[in-house]
Write a protein that holds these residues in place. Sequence first.
Motif, PDB file in Angstrom:
ATOM      1  N   SER A 142      55.080  14.887  26.949  1.00  0.00           N
ATOM      2  CA  SER A 142      54.268  16.033  27.387  1.00  0.00           C
ATOM      3  C   SER A 142      53.981  17.001  26.252  1.00  0.00           C
ATOM      4  O   SER A 142      53.919  18.214  26.446  1.00  0.00           O
ATOM      5  CB  SER A 142      54.968  16.769  28.533  1.00  0.00           C
ATOM      6  OG  SER A 142      56.147  17.416  28.079  1.00  0.00           O
ATOM      7  N   GLY A 143      53.789  16.466  25.039  1.00  0.00           N
ATOM      8  CA  GLY A 143      53.285  17.294  23.949  1.00  0.00           C
ATOM      9  C   GLY A 143      51.773  17.415  24.056  1.00  0.00           C
ATOM     10  O   GLY A 143      51.174  17.065  25.076  1.00  0.00           O
ATOM     11  N   ILE A 144      51.130  17.875  22.996  1.00  0.00           N
ATOM     12  CA  ILE A 144      49.687  18.060  23.034  1.00  0.00           C
ATOM     13  C   ILE A 144      48.973  16.753  23.343  1.00  0.00           C
ATOM     14  O   ILE A 144      47.971  16.733  24.073  1.00  0.00           O
ATOM     15  CB  ILE A 144      49.169  18.679  21.715  1.00  0.00           C
ATOM     16  CG1 ILE A 144      47.640  18.852  21.731  1.00  0.00           C
ATOM     17  CG2 ILE A 144      49.590  17.881  20.499  1.00  0.00           C
ATOM     18  CD1 ILE A 144      47.104  19.726  22.825  1.00  0.00           C
ATOM     19  N   HIS A 145      49.479  15.619  22.861  1.00  0.00           N
ATOM     20  CA  HIS A 145      48.789  14.349  23.095  1.00  0.00           C
ATOM     21  C   HIS A 145      48.981  13.855  24.521  1.00  0.00           C
ATOM     22  O   HIS A 145      48.044  13.319  25.125  1.00  0.00           O
ATOM     23  CB  HIS A 145      49.241  13.312  22.074  1.00  0.00           C
ATOM     24  CG  HIS A 145      48.931  13.723  20.674  1.00  0.00           C
ATOM     25  ND1 HIS A 145      49.886  14.229  19.827  1.00  0.00           N
ATOM     26  CD2 HIS A 145      47.760  13.782  20.004  1.00  0.00           C
ATOM     27  CE1 HIS A 145      49.312  14.559  18.681  1.00  0.00           C
ATOM     28  NE2 HIS A 145      48.029  14.308  18.769  1.00  0.00           N
ATOM     29  N   GLY A 146      50.164  14.048  25.081  1.00  0.00           N
ATOM     30  CA  GLY A 146      50.384  13.652  26.469  1.00  0.00           C
ATOM     31  C   GLY A 146      49.588  14.506  27.436  1.00  0.00           C
ATOM     32  O   GLY A 146      48.949  13.989  28.364  1.00  0.00           O
ATOM     33  N   ILE A 147      49.604  15.823  27.238  1.00  0.00           N
ATOM     34  CA  ILE A 147      48.901  16.727  28.155  1.00  0.00           C
ATOM     35  C   ILE A 147      47.387  16.596  27.990  1.00  0.00           C
ATOM     36  O   ILE A 147      46.636  16.602  28.979  1.00  0.00           O
ATOM     37  CB  ILE A 147      49.347  18.182  27.925  1.00  0.00           C
ATOM     38  CG1 ILE A 147      50.860  18.317  28.191  1.00  0.00           C
ATOM     39  CG2 ILE A 147      48.557  19.125  28.820  1.00  0.00           C
ATOM     40  CD1 ILE A 147      51.300  17.896  29.580  1.00  0.00           C
ATOM     41  N   SER A 148      46.920  16.479  26.753  1.00  0.00           N
ATOM     42  CA  SER A 148      45.493  16.265  26.538  1.00  0.00           C
ATOM     43  C   SER A 148      45.030  14.971  27.205  1.00  0.00           C
ATOM     44  O   SER A 148      43.979  14.925  27.848  1.00  0.00           O
ATOM     45  CB  SER A 148      45.192  16.213  25.035  1.00  0.00           C
ATOM     46  OG  SER A 148      43.867  15.792  24.787  1.00  0.00           O
TER      47      SER A 148
END
Length: 420
Positions: free
Chosen positions: A8-14
């Motif tokens: 759930s970092g920027i890549h997961g959330i994006s």
Amino acid sequence: MKVAILGSGIHGISSAWWISQSGIANEIVVIDRLSKPALDTSFANGGQISVSYAEPWANFNNLLLSLNWILRKRSPITFRPSLDVNQWKWFLCFMKECMPNNVIRNMEYMINLAKYSRDVLKNVRNELNIEYDFLDKGILSFYTDKNEFHKAQKTADIMRKMGVHRKSLSVDEIINIEPALSSIKDSLVGGYFTEDDESGDACKFTQSLADLCSERSVQFKYNHNINKLIYNNGRITSVELIDQDGYFKNIDADIFLVTLGSYSPILLKPLGIKLNIYPAKGYSATFPVKNKEKAPYVSLIDNADKLVFSRLGDRMRIAGSVDFSGYSRSLNNIDCNLLLEKAMEMFPNSLDFENVSYWSGLRPATPSNVPIVGKTKIDNLYINSGHGPLGWTMGMGSGKAIADIINGKKPNFKFPFLGI
């Protein structure tokens, strides 16, 4: 269709945001071992959206500098050799990527994704009105070594042909753009400025975007360790988790997307998927601003010590260092002191040095610095990882690209996406 996103970092959330917008899935679940999104590598990074510095670490100039730095006790790069085969494999591949033809190719891929991602971020910011201490005052890179300044012109010329314009600056022009650098004016020899680049707090943005994902029925499972992926009959059928009480549970899905940064290779190796991603630990120091008029607003890069400076509202973030020492996030006092001393030297009357907050994060780096985005050899397993120091810069674009790929569409820019 159900999609499980691991991380759930920027890549997961994006990725979750763009998959939810695509309409391909009627159920999306994001899984993370931590209690909230963006608490790992997206938490306290340098804050720059730096298309102008989407250039690979792997080039001969950096290789020569690195060999010199490694011999110094205090340097921008720390290498702690170990018996880890992956560490040595990574460095051998890194040296191969330093070949001139590889450097140009990798730079083109990185710039393409970075430019696309910056445009996507701008559109999302305008549409959703997310507050994340955003500043669009460009990035100013300053030099104190004449030889390094002149060498940078070659890279600037190459980037100009790729659509990225670094404007060469005299010392007086540097001070005119950012007066806060007056304290070190006598040591400056020149610089470069890119007015299209930006800065902002990646953690604030990611957490706000996660809230909007929740409003669109994306589910979140925090405080769950991701133990392994279950493989049956040529597909991934479920992910095995361990909750905060130590109990095992499985979550089934139709599509699985791995966005676990430096931990992605560990999860995928048992499936025969070998990713050449190694953790490159970086450090940051965040200072409260006590004199708003004297603290810089323009985002900065110090090329001598390889540090970045970003004004985040009433805070100043200084970040840098590359520490190849495995998966430890322990702080190194030498690196922390470098950040503090640099802040005191450059901005002696504008920051609160008594209330500094230190942080370290494991940036998932490939030898080429080109991230790994796309479909793996397993039919329903995808990856979005390996962005190294440009995770924030490439975050929104990578998420949109992987959503398109899952949806059977080819992103409309040149990049070595897996499975396409």
